[in-house]
Design an enzyme around this catalytic site. Structure first.
Site, PDB file in Angstrom:
ATOM      1  N   TYR A  69     -12.682  -2.292  11.777  1.00 31.05           N
ATOM      2  CA  TYR A  69     -11.305  -1.787  11.703  1.00 31.05           C
ATOM      3  C   TYR A  69     -10.546  -2.123  13.002  1.00 31.05           C
ATOM      4  O   TYR A  69      -9.408  -2.614  12.963  1.00 31.05           O
ATOM      5  CB  TYR A  69     -11.361  -0.282  11.468  1.00 31.05           C
ATOM      6  CG  TYR A  69     -10.026   0.400  11.273  1.00 31.05           C
ATOM      7  CD1 TYR A  69      -9.307   0.253  10.092  1.00 31.05           C
ATOM      8  CD2 TYR A  69      -9.500   1.222  12.271  1.00 31.05           C
ATOM      9  CE1 TYR A  69      -8.088   0.904   9.913  1.00 31.05           C
ATOM     10  CE2 TYR A  69      -8.285   1.874  12.094  1.00 31.05           C
ATOM     11  CZ  TYR A  69      -7.583   1.710  10.916  1.00 31.05           C
ATOM     12  OH  TYR A  69      -6.379   2.347  10.742  1.00 31.05           O
ATOM     13  N   LYS A 107      -7.226  -4.445  13.426  1.00 30.89           N
ATOM     14  CA  LYS A 107      -5.960  -3.906  13.931  1.00 30.89           C
ATOM     15  C   LYS A 107      -5.537  -4.582  15.244  1.00 30.89           C
ATOM     16  O   LYS A 107      -4.340  -4.743  15.509  1.00 30.89           O
ATOM     17  CB  LYS A 107      -6.067  -2.387  14.106  1.00 30.89           C
ATOM     18  CG  LYS A 107      -6.252  -1.640  12.769  1.00 30.89           C
ATOM     19  CD  LYS A 107      -5.092  -1.856  11.822  1.00 30.89           C
ATOM     20  CE  LYS A 107      -5.132  -1.005  10.582  1.00 30.89           C
ATOM     21  NZ  LYS A 107      -3.999  -1.235   9.678  1.00 30.89           N
ATOM     22  N   ILE A 124      -3.246  10.571  11.966  1.00 28.77           N
ATOM     23  CA  ILE A 124      -2.220  11.012  11.023  1.00 28.77           C
ATOM     24  C   ILE A 124      -2.884  11.649   9.798  1.00 28.77           C
ATOM     25  O   ILE A 124      -3.903  11.150   9.309  1.00 28.77           O
ATOM     26  CB  ILE A 124      -1.341   9.805  10.568  1.00 28.77           C
ATOM     27  CG1 ILE A 124      -0.833   8.994  11.770  1.00 28.77           C
ATOM     28  CG2 ILE A 124      -0.178  10.278   9.688  1.00 28.77           C
ATOM     29  CD1 ILE A 124       0.108   9.696  12.727  1.00 28.77           C
ATOM     30  N   ALA A 162     -11.176  -4.478  15.159  1.00 29.54           N
ATOM     31  CA  ALA A 162     -10.936  -5.932  15.252  1.00 29.54           C
ATOM     32  C   ALA A 162      -9.758  -6.324  14.376  1.00 29.54           C
ATOM     33  O   ALA A 162      -8.899  -7.121  14.776  1.00 29.54           O
ATOM     34  CB  ALA A 162     -12.197  -6.692  14.832  1.00 29.54           C
ATOM     35  N   ASN A 187       1.667  -2.265   5.405  1.00 26.92           N
ATOM     36  CA  ASN A 187       1.042  -0.950   5.629  1.00 26.92           C
ATOM     37  C   ASN A 187      -0.363  -0.847   5.029  1.00 26.92           C
ATOM     38  O   ASN A 187      -1.182  -0.070   5.502  1.00 26.92           O
ATOM     39  CB  ASN A 187       1.950   0.121   5.025  1.00 26.92           C
ATOM     40  CG  ASN A 187       1.242   1.443   4.869  1.00 26.92           C
ATOM     41  OD1 ASN A 187       1.096   2.196   5.818  1.00 26.92           O
ATOM     42  ND2 ASN A 187       0.757   1.729   3.665  1.00 26.92           N
ATOM     43  N   GLY A 202       0.822  -1.216   0.000  1.00 20.62           N
ATOM     44  CA  GLY A 202       0.000   0.000   0.000  1.00 20.62           C
ATOM     45  C   GLY A 202       0.847   1.253   0.000  1.00 20.62           C
ATOM     46  O   GLY A 202       0.604   2.199   0.761  1.00 20.62           O
ATOM     47  N   ALA A 203       1.860   1.267  -0.890  1.00 19.59           N
ATOM     48  CA  ALA A 203       2.831   2.381  -0.855  1.00 19.59           C
ATOM     49  C   ALA A 203       2.514   3.471  -1.872  1.00 19.59           C
ATOM     50  O   ALA A 203       3.323   4.365  -2.085  1.00 19.59           O
ATOM     51  CB  ALA A 203       4.240   1.841  -1.081  1.00 19.59           C
ATOM     52  N   SER A 204       1.347   3.425  -2.491  1.00 24.18           N
ATOM     53  CA  SER A 204       1.049   4.417  -3.525  1.00 24.18           C
ATOM     54  C   SER A 204       0.663   5.771  -2.944  1.00 24.18           C
ATOM     55  O   SER A 204       0.745   6.789  -3.626  1.00 24.18           O
ATOM     56  CB  SER A 204      -0.082   3.908  -4.424  1.00 24.18           C
ATOM     57  OG  SER A 204      -1.244   3.652  -3.662  1.00 24.18           O
ATOM     58  N   ARG A 205       0.228   5.789  -1.683  1.00 23.56           N
ATOM     59  CA  ARG A 205      -0.247   7.045  -1.084  1.00 23.56           C
ATOM     60  C   ARG A 205       0.100   7.061   0.407  1.00 23.56           C
ATOM     61  O   ARG A 205       0.499   6.040   0.963  1.00 23.56           O
ATOM     62  CB  ARG A 205      -1.775   7.135  -1.177  1.00 23.56           C
ATOM     63  CG  ARG A 205      -2.335   7.158  -2.550  1.00 23.56           C
ATOM     64  CD  ARG A 205      -3.839   7.386  -2.522  1.00 23.56           C
ATOM     65  NE  ARG A 205      -4.620   6.191  -2.271  1.00 23.56           N
ATOM     66  CZ  ARG A 205      -5.529   6.066  -1.301  1.00 23.56           C
ATOM     67  NH1 ARG A 205      -5.773   7.079  -0.490  1.00 23.56           N
ATOM     68  NH2 ARG A 205      -6.205   4.939  -1.149  1.00 23.56           N
TER      69      ARG A 205
HETATM   70  P1  NDP Z   1      -4.473   5.799   2.821  1.00 24.36           P
HETATM   71  O1  NDP Z   1      -5.919   5.511   2.654  1.00 24.36           O
HETATM   72  O2  NDP Z   1      -3.953   7.161   2.597  1.00 24.36           O
HETATM   73  O3  NDP Z   1      -3.602   4.774   1.933  1.00 24.36           O
HETATM   74  C1  NDP Z   1      -3.858   3.393   2.020  1.00 24.36           C
HETATM   75  C2  NDP Z   1      -2.932   2.668   1.082  1.00 24.36           C
HETATM   76  O4  NDP Z   1      -3.223   1.257   1.169  1.00 24.36           O
HETATM   77  C3  NDP Z   1      -3.148   3.070  -0.367  1.00 24.36           C
HETATM   78  O5  NDP Z   1      -1.902   3.058  -1.032  1.00 24.36           O
HETATM   79  C4  NDP Z   1      -4.048   1.946  -0.886  1.00 24.36           C
HETATM   80  O6  NDP Z   1      -3.962   1.728  -2.276  1.00 24.36           O
HETATM   81  C5  NDP Z   1      -3.467   0.763  -0.146  1.00 24.36           C
HETATM   82  N1  NDP Z   1      -4.374  -0.377  -0.136  1.00 24.36           N
HETATM   83  C6  NDP Z   1      -5.638  -0.418   0.309  1.00 24.36           C
HETATM   84  N2  NDP Z   1      -6.154  -1.650   0.132  1.00 24.36           N
HETATM   85  C7  NDP Z   1      -5.180  -2.398  -0.458  1.00 24.36           C
HETATM   86  C8  NDP Z   1      -5.101  -3.732  -0.884  1.00 24.36           C
HETATM   87  N3  NDP Z   1      -6.143  -4.578  -0.776  1.00 24.36           N
HETATM   88  N4  NDP Z   1      -3.944  -4.188  -1.434  1.00 24.36           N
HETATM   89  C9  NDP Z   1      -2.878  -3.347  -1.578  1.00 24.36           C
HETATM   90  N5  NDP Z   1      -2.900  -2.045  -1.189  1.00 24.36           N
HETATM   91  C10 NDP Z   1      -4.042  -1.590  -0.636  1.00 24.36           C
HETATM   92  O7  NDP Z   1      -4.153   5.314   4.314  1.00 24.36           O
HETATM   93  P2  NDP Z   1      -3.014   5.770   5.338  1.00 24.36           P
HETATM   94  O8  NDP Z   1      -1.769   6.064   4.639  1.00 24.36           O
HETATM   95  O9  NDP Z   1      -3.601   6.745   6.250  1.00 24.36           O
HETATM   96  O10 NDP Z   1      -2.872   4.403   6.183  1.00 24.36           O
HETATM   97  C11 NDP Z   1      -1.794   3.493   6.026  1.00 24.36           C
HETATM   98  C12 NDP Z   1      -1.888   2.472   7.154  1.00 24.36           C
HETATM   99  O11 NDP Z   1      -1.832   3.156   8.409  1.00 24.36           O
HETATM  100  C13 NDP Z   1      -3.194   1.690   7.153  1.00 24.36           C
HETATM  101  O12 NDP Z   1      -2.947   0.356   7.537  1.00 24.36           O
HETATM  102  C14 NDP Z   1      -4.025   2.401   8.207  1.00 24.36           C
HETATM  103  O13 NDP Z   1      -4.990   1.554   8.779  1.00 24.36           O
HETATM  104  C15 NDP Z   1      -2.942   2.780   9.202  1.00 24.36           C
HETATM  105  N6  NDP Z   1      -3.318   3.876  10.088  1.00 24.36           N
HETATM  106  C16 NDP Z   1      -3.583   5.133   9.599  1.00 24.36           C
HETATM  107  C17 NDP Z   1      -3.928   6.152  10.482  1.00 24.36           C
HETATM  108  C18 NDP Z   1      -4.232   7.549  10.042  1.00 24.36           C
HETATM  109  O14 NDP Z   1      -4.603   8.363  10.893  1.00 24.36           O
HETATM  110  N7  NDP Z   1      -4.104   7.889   8.776  1.00 24.36           N
HETATM  111  C19 NDP Z   1      -4.033   5.890  11.927  1.00 24.36           C
HETATM  112  C20 NDP Z   1      -3.732   4.549  12.312  1.00 24.36           C
HETATM  113  C21 NDP Z   1      -3.379   3.597  11.428  1.00 24.36           C
HETATM  114  P3  NDP Z   1      -5.036   2.362  -3.309  1.00 24.36           P
HETATM  115  O15 NDP Z   1      -4.529   3.721  -3.635  1.00 24.36           O
HETATM  116  O16 NDP Z   1      -4.976   1.429  -4.458  1.00 24.36           O
HETATM  117  O17 NDP Z   1      -6.347   2.377  -2.610  1.00 24.36           O
END
Ligand code: NDP
Length: 247
Positions: free
Chosen positions: A154, A158, A187, A156, A89, A11-14
């Protein structure tokens, strides 16, 4: 800190995953970027990482799909040789009160956030065990520690990541593989941008530092846990949350 190491970040695209990829690359690691949906920013990210003088591989894969993860791992291994670091991630939310939550919204969040971590970890451990070295960092959430109304699916998933990681940490410690969990609080990313101003304000009131964290705050901890500085640390959950949750 990571010169010559090879790292997969799901999930490193964003958001947080993107920042982790950039931070590990800045510190010398070759990077495998996993993305689910292609977006225009991936090209820029690839260029930014290449500019740091490390190798970069991009692989499209839905982490909830075991066969696609098999392909991710084999492509990474084929192109880079070894895999030293795995950062789980990728994550999604589908919020709603239990009364209104549909079965599919519960299942899809568990599938990506928890089964996705099982898929990648299961497939990477034979490689790391053979190397007798490896670092796995799983991104959970403070919600997995304390719960949150409207996020039972979510929370459950995590909390599951935490129990899963502690179990595997015990299994793999004798083989030189460390597994730790990062639990971010609130974040600034797309995931939290959609919240209403009222909800954002009420969350800020619960944070002693009275501010949101940045993706860099999370990436810096992942860097530490990916490096030899954390060699004697395994099975731990470390929060990055401005003091939001203290247990
Ligand atoms: P974003 O929604 O900004 O990014 C999520 C990333 O995960 C995207 O690159 C997305 O890709 C990718 N993704 C989603 N589903 C899949 C899948 N099935 N297979 C591969 N890639 C996938 O989220 P954040 O950067 O905020 O979150 C990153 C991590 O941190 C997550 O696990 C989140 O639960 C955790 N987190 C975030 C918090 C916050 O406040 N932001 C707080 C606590 C935890 P695509 O672009 O294709 O959708």
């Amino acid at each position: 800190m990571l010169k010559g190491k090879n790292a997969i970040i799901t999930g490193a695209s964003r958001g947080i995953g993107r920042e982790i990829a950039l931070t590990l690359a800045e510190n010398g690691a070759n990077i495998v970027i996993n993305y689910r949906n292609y977006n225009n920013e991936i090209e820029a990210l690839v260029k930014d990482i290449e500019a740091k003088g490390v190798k970069i591989v991009t692989v499209k894969c839905d982490v909830s799909n075991f066969e696609e993860v098999e392909n991710l791992i084999s492509e990474a291994k084929e192109k880079l040789g070894s895999i030293d670091i795995l950062v789980n991630n990728a994550g999604i939310t589908k919020d709603g009160l239990l009364m209104r939550m549909k079965q599919e919204d519960f299942e899809s969040v568990l599938d990506v956030n928890l089964k996705g971590v099982f898929n990648t970890t299961k497939l990477i451990t034979p490689i790391m065990m053979k190397q007798r070295a490896g670092k796995i960092i799983n991104i959970s959430s403070v919600v997995g520690l304390v719960g949150n109304a409207g996020q039972c699916n979510y929370a459950a998933s995590k909390a599951g990541v935490i129990g899963f990681s502690k179990s595997i940490a015990r299994e793999l410690a004798p083989r030189g593989v460390n597994i730790n969990v990062v639990a971010p609080g609130y974040i600034d990313t797309d995931m939290t941008n959609g919240l209403s101003d009222k909800v954002k304000e009420s969350i800020l009131q619960t944070i002693p530092m009275k501010k949101m964290g940045s993706t860099k705050d999370v990436a810096n901890l992942v860097l530490f846990l990916s490096s030899s500085l954390s060699d004697y640390i395994t099975g731990q959950v470390i929060n990055v949350d401005g003091g939001m949750v203290m247990i």
